[in-house]
Design a protein around this motif. Structure first.
Motif, PDB file in Angstrom:
ATOM      1  N   SER A  20       0.834  -1.212   0.000  1.00 17.38           N
ATOM      2  CA  SER A  20       0.000   0.000   0.000  1.00 17.38           C
ATOM      3  C   SER A  20       0.860   1.249   0.000  1.00 17.38           C
ATOM      4  O   SER A  20       0.605   2.201  -0.746  1.00 17.38           O
ATOM      5  CB  SER A  20      -0.922   0.013   1.219  1.00 17.38           C
ATOM      6  OG  SER A  20      -1.809  -1.074   1.181  1.00 17.38           O
ATOM      7  N   SER A  38      -9.060   5.102   0.637  1.00 16.80           N
ATOM      8  CA  SER A  38      -8.821   3.702   0.978  1.00 16.80           C
ATOM      9  C   SER A  38     -10.090   3.173   1.629  1.00 16.80           C
ATOM     10  O   SER A  38     -10.639   3.816   2.522  1.00 16.80           O
ATOM     11  CB  SER A  38      -7.645   3.614   1.959  1.00 16.80           C
ATOM     12  OG  SER A  38      -7.518   2.310   2.457  1.00 16.80           O
ATOM     13  N   SER A  47      -6.644  -4.065   8.182  1.00 16.27           N
ATOM     14  CA  SER A  47      -6.721  -3.077   7.105  1.00 16.27           C
ATOM     15  C   SER A  47      -7.017  -1.681   7.638  1.00 16.27           C
ATOM     16  O   SER A  47      -6.499  -0.688   7.123  1.00 16.27           O
ATOM     17  CB  SER A  47      -7.775  -3.484   6.077  1.00 16.27           C
ATOM     18  OG  SER A  47      -7.334  -4.625   5.366  1.00 16.27           O
ATOM     19  N   ALA A  51      -4.566   1.561   7.143  1.00 13.62           N
ATOM     20  CA  ALA A  51      -5.031   2.844   6.600  1.00 13.62           C
ATOM     21  C   ALA A  51      -4.639   3.995   7.521  1.00 13.62           C
ATOM     22  O   ALA A  51      -4.188   5.048   7.057  1.00 13.62           O
ATOM     23  CB  ALA A  51      -6.544   2.813   6.396  1.00 13.62           C
TER      24      ALA A  51
END
Length: 93
Positions: A20, A38, A47, A51
Motif C-alpha cells: 500500500s 482507501s 486493514s 489505513a
C-alpha cells in the motif's frame, strides 16, 4: 481501483502495508495525485490499522447493503446489523 489481497499464511508480515505504501507513494510522487481514498470493512482491524498508519483519516462509513435493499426489507433488517465499509482519505503531504 486497486485491491490488495494477502494469502492467509503470509498475513501479519507487513506485506499489505508495504504494498500500500509503495502504491500510494508512486501515485503521489510520479502521477501527481493529491488525494486517495482507501476502503475496507469496519471489522477488518488489520486493514483499518494500515489505513491509519498510512495517514488515513475516516471520511465516512457506508453500509455494504444499499439503501434500496434496506428499504425493501423494512423492519426485517436492522441498520445496526449491517456491515459497513470504512472510507479513509489519505492526502499528499
Amino acid at each position: 481501483y486497486v485491491g490488495i489481497g494477502i494469502f492467509e499464511e503470509e498475513r501479519q508480515k507487513a506485506y499489505a502495508f508495504e504494498a500500500s505504501a509503495l502504491l500510494i507513494n508512486k501515485a503521489f510522487e510520479e502521477k501527481g495525485i493529491e488525494y486517495i481514498e482507501s476502503m475496507t470493512t469496519k471489522g477488518n482491524e488489520a486493514s483499518n490499522r494500515n489505513a491509519r498508519k498510512l495517514g488515513g483519516r475516516i471520511n465516512r462509513e457506508e453500509p455494504i447493503i444499499s439503501e434500496d435493499v434496506m428499504e425493501h426489507w423494512g423492519e426485517e433488517i436492522s441498520k445496526e446489523e449491517i456491515p459497513c465499509y470504512v472510507v479513509y482519505g489519505i492526502y499528499r503531504k
